[in-house]
Design a protein around this motif. Structure first.
Motif, PDB file in Angstrom:
ATOM      1  N   GLY A   7       5.339   5.879  -8.866  1.00 42.97           N
ATOM      2  CA  GLY A   7       5.531   4.685  -9.677  1.00 42.97           C
ATOM      3  C   GLY A   7       4.835   3.482  -9.078  1.00 42.97           C
ATOM      4  O   GLY A   7       4.190   2.699  -9.782  1.00 42.97           O
ATOM      5  N   TRP A  11       1.882   1.294 -10.739  1.00 45.29           N
ATOM      6  CA  TRP A  11       2.072  -0.132 -10.977  1.00 45.29           C
ATOM      7  C   TRP A  11       0.961  -0.946 -10.329  1.00 45.29           C
ATOM      8  O   TRP A  11       0.501  -1.945 -10.880  1.00 45.29           O
ATOM      9  N   HIS A  39       0.676   2.894 -17.210  1.00 47.43           N
ATOM     10  CA  HIS A  39       1.341   2.920 -15.915  1.00 47.43           C
ATOM     11  C   HIS A  39       1.787   1.527 -15.472  1.00 47.43           C
ATOM     12  O   HIS A  39       2.793   1.386 -14.792  1.00 47.43           O
ATOM     13  N   ALA A  43       5.697   1.950 -15.011  1.00 52.41           N
ATOM     14  CA  ALA A  43       6.015   2.187 -13.603  1.00 52.41           C
ATOM     15  C   ALA A  43       7.298   1.514 -13.114  1.00 52.41           C
ATOM     16  O   ALA A  43       8.041   2.130 -12.344  1.00 52.41           O
TER      17      ALA A  43
END
Length: 106
Positions: A7, A11, A39, A43
C-alpha cells in the motif's frame, strides 16, 4: 506487513504496473496513468487495513505465546482479522478505481 508495504509503495507511486501485486483490475492494468491513480486513491485503505490487522495480531501474540488463548477465541480472532483485510482490499479497489475515474473525467 506485506500489505502495508504494498500500500505504501502504491501511495508513493513507486509500485510499477505488473501482474503480481497491487490493485490489478482491468481498469488499473490498462495503462500506467490509470495504474498510478488507482493506487494513489486506493492505497490509504489498504494501508489502514494492514495496520489494523498487524496491530490485532501483535495484541494477541503475548497471549498466544503464553498459551492463554482458547482455540475457539484464537480461531475467531483469525477469522476477524482475515475479514478486516478482505474488506479493506475490496474498499481499496472500489475507492481506487472510483477516484481514478473521477480524476480522469475532469
Amino acid at each position: 506487513m506485506a500489505v502495508i508495504i504494498l500500500g505504501w509503495q502504491g501511495w508513493q507511486e513507486k509500485l510499477p504496473r505488473q501482474p503480481w501485486a497491487g490493485i490489478r483490475t482491468p481498469y488499473a492494468m490498462a495503462n500506467d496513468e490509470q495504474w498510478r491513480l488507482v493506487h494513489r486513491y486506493g492505497a490509504p485503505y489498504l494501508i489502514f487495513g494492514g495496520v489494523a490487522v498487524f496491530a490485532g495480531a501483535l495484541a494477541m501474540l503475548p497471549f498466544a505465546i503464553a498459551g492463554a488463548l482458547p482455540n475457539a477465541f484464537a480461531a475467531s480472532v483469525t477469522i476477524a482479522l482475515a475479514a478486516i483485510l478482505f474488506v479493506s482490499a475490496i474498499v481499496s479497489w472500489q475507492k481506487g478505481v472510483g477516484g481514478a475515474k473521477a480524476e480522469l473525467s475532469r
